[in-house]
Design an enzyme around this catalytic site. Structure first.
Site, PDB file in Angstrom:
ATOM      1  N   GLN A 167       0.841  -1.206   0.000  1.00 16.02           N
ATOM      2  CA  GLN A 167       0.000   0.000   0.000  1.00 16.02           C
ATOM      3  C   GLN A 167       0.868   1.246   0.000  1.00 16.02           C
ATOM      4  OE1 GLN A 167      -2.697  -0.438   3.306  1.00 16.02           O
ATOM      5  NE2 GLN A 167      -3.890  -2.017   2.267  1.00 16.02           N
ATOM      6  N   ASP A 312      -2.085 -11.511   4.692  1.00 11.77           N
ATOM      7  CA  ASP A 312      -3.548 -11.578   4.793  1.00 11.77           C
ATOM      8  C   ASP A 312      -4.038 -12.994   5.092  1.00 11.77           C
ATOM      9  OD1 ASP A 312      -3.680  -8.900   4.317  1.00 11.77           O
ATOM     10  OD2 ASP A 312      -4.363  -9.054   2.236  1.00 11.77           O
TER      11      ASP A 312
HETATM   12  C1  S3P Z   1      -2.787  -4.674   0.040  1.00  8.99           C
HETATM   13  C2  S3P Z   1      -1.596  -4.760   0.704  1.00  8.99           C
HETATM   14  C3  S3P Z   1      -1.446  -5.366   2.038  1.00  8.99           C
HETATM   15  C4  S3P Z   1      -2.655  -6.210   2.418  1.00  8.99           C
HETATM   16  C5  S3P Z   1      -3.950  -5.539   2.083  1.00  8.99           C
HETATM   17  C6  S3P Z   1      -4.036  -5.228   0.595  1.00  8.99           C
HETATM   18  C7  S3P Z   1      -2.820  -4.038  -1.296  1.00  8.99           C
HETATM   19  O1  S3P Z   1      -1.289  -4.349   3.000  1.00  8.99           O
HETATM   20  O2  S3P Z   1      -2.617  -6.536   3.789  1.00  8.99           O
HETATM   21  O3  S3P Z   1      -5.040  -6.371   2.433  1.00  8.99           O
HETATM   22  O4  S3P Z   1      -3.791  -4.252  -2.055  1.00  8.99           O
HETATM   23  O5  S3P Z   1      -1.845  -3.336  -1.627  1.00  8.99           O
HETATM   24  P1  S3P Z   1       0.158  -3.686   3.293  1.00  8.99           P
HETATM   25  O6  S3P Z   1       0.650  -3.225   2.013  1.00  8.99           O
HETATM   26  O7  S3P Z   1      -0.067  -2.551   4.235  1.00  8.99           O
HETATM   27  O8  S3P Z   1       0.952  -4.771   3.928  1.00  8.99           O
END
Ligand code: S3P
Length: 426
Positions: A167, A312
């Site tokens: 993210q 996840d």
């Molecule tokens: C996601 C990245 C993950 C994941 C989330 C979705 C994404 O989070 O846990 O459910 O779509 O980029 P982080 O990037 O904070 O680890």
């Protein structure tokens, strides 16, 4: 509250909703492109609805036509000032990815979310986006609501990711799409790579690091997206089938991106009979069918390097590990504490109330012993992945069990109960 009976037989075939991570990005990139994009098998979960609603508020037309979603993007400079605050609701991906775009607008915006999202850390995106010249105001502890102000001093950066977070990486890359000159993001530990894949960004590997470059020449064009089904939603059905007495399940068209399949490798090493068949590709993303049979599982050592790629699935892996031979141990996973719930606490709380022996640590936990309570009463804590993990645990319990506030599964898979009903026999 939902009551689950014990199940022992699974047979059938499942078609699951579109992958949540790919769906968010397909909506964002279609909205940023100039022209009409057509999206097939978009996730129908509440999180992706939040992303769609934010872009509707920003003036983008998004409509359903039969089984497709049509998005008429207005180009990178085409968004308009929303009449009220944008609401990301429960969705961290919406809040963090859209921030990379909101710092570039000529108008002021406010972003809000639900109770859970309003407690999740946003400093991680505020730091690099401010270094790019973004003007973001947050509450005292760097949480939502966030306010974005127009800025005259925006510029690309070279950024070393301090945590393995897709993210965070994506927020910086999406912001980098707005500059002619290169923004680079350096990644030590790989996290999911859908943003890089879907935008076709060049990636260099140097001394064990990945260097991802982005500039305005990679701005997305309108196109047709086929979104493969969600591997993280499949995980619950995979574990349920593995641990059933008599189980055989085919799950169709699942995303097989290697930054997402690590939990399958873990389950296979634990003895899981899982095979991948019918492999194909769409816009650079591999997908295929997963065939699962009931198996005897034995716990293995989980390498901390792969934690970002199973992050996840740890709640449902913990359920698999609890029923497997030997102890289930996770470490190096402190990111679990800042998900939709503090997942270290919420996993430990539920496994302990089912009667397993649980040891909670700062960055992980250990599960040993056997299930002692014949019927379990578990809690979702409003977290969709905890709710579905608890559902699987209840169905594996001799007398079944209950899971409170089960409606939160709508965040990623509103049809979970119907899908379950179609494959459970006795
Ligand atoms: C996601 C990245 C993950 C994941 C989330 C979705 C994404 O989070 O846990 O459910 O779509 O980029 P982080 O990037 O904070 O680890």
């Amino acid at each position: 509250m939902h009551e689950f009976s014990h199940i022992s037989k699974i047979k059938g075939e499942l078609n699951l909703p579109g992958d949540k991570s790919i769906s968010h990005r397909a909506v964002i990139f279609s909205s940023m492109a100039r022209g009409k994009s057509v999206l097939t098998n978009l996730s129908d979960g509440a999180d992706v609805k939040s992303t769609k609603n934010c872009f509707r508020q920003l003036g983008i037309e998004i409509k359903n036509e039969f089984d497709k979603v049509i998005i008429n993007g207005k180009g990178i400079a085409g968004l308009s000032k929303p009449a009220s605050a944008l609401n990301a609701d429960n969705s961290g991906t919406t809040a963090r990815l859209i921030s990379g775009l909101l710092i570039h607008q000529k108008f002021e915006t406010t972003l809000i979310g639900d109770n859970s999202l309003s407690q999740r850390p946003m400093k991680r995106i505020i730091t690099p986006l401010s270094a790019m010249g973004g003007r973001i105001e947050a509450s005292d502890n760097f949480t939502l609501p966030l306010k974005y102000f127009p800025s005259n001093s925006l510029a690309p950066i070279d950024y070393q990711l301090p945590i393995a977070s897709a993210q965070l990486k994506s927020a910086v890359l999406i912001s980098g799409l707005h500059f002619e000159k290169n923004t680079t993001v350096v990644e030590n530990t790989p996290s999911r790579n859908h943003t890089e894949f879907m935008l076709g960004l060049p990636i260099k590997e140097e001394s064990g690091q990945k260097i991802i470059a982005v500039n305005s020449s990679f701005l997305p064009s309108p196109k047709e997206y086929f979104i493969p089904s969600d591997i993280s939603s499949a995980a619950f059905f995979i574990v349920l089938t593995l641990l059933s007495r008599d189980g055989e399940l085919l799950i169709k068209n699942i995303t097989l991106n290697t930054t997402r399949t690590a939990f399958i490798e873990v389950l296979k090493k634990m003895g899981g009979d899982i095979s991948i068949v019918n492999q194909k590709e769409t816009s650079g993303e591999p997908y295929g069918d997963i065939f699962v049979k009931n198996s005897r599982l034995k716990n293995i050592l989980i390498d901390t390097e792969i934690i970002p790629n199973i992050i996840d699935e740890i709640p449902i892996l913990a359920v698999a590990g609890a029923f497997a031979e030997d102890d289930f141990i996770v470490s190096g996973a402190s990111e679990l504490r800042v998900k939709e719930s503090d997942r270290i606490k919420t996993i430990c709380n539920n496994l302990s109330s089912a009667g397993f022996d649980v040891e909670e640590n700062d960055d992980g936990f250990k599960i040993s012993g056997n299930i002692k309570n014949k019927k379990s009463h578990l809690k979702s804590f409003g977290d969709h992945r905890i709710a579905m993990s608890c559902a699987v645990l209840s169905m594996l319990n001799q007398s079944g069990g209950t899971v409170d506030d089960f409606e939160c599964v709508e965040i990623s898979n509103p049809l979970f109960l119907e899908q379950l009903g179609s494959i459970v026999y006795g």
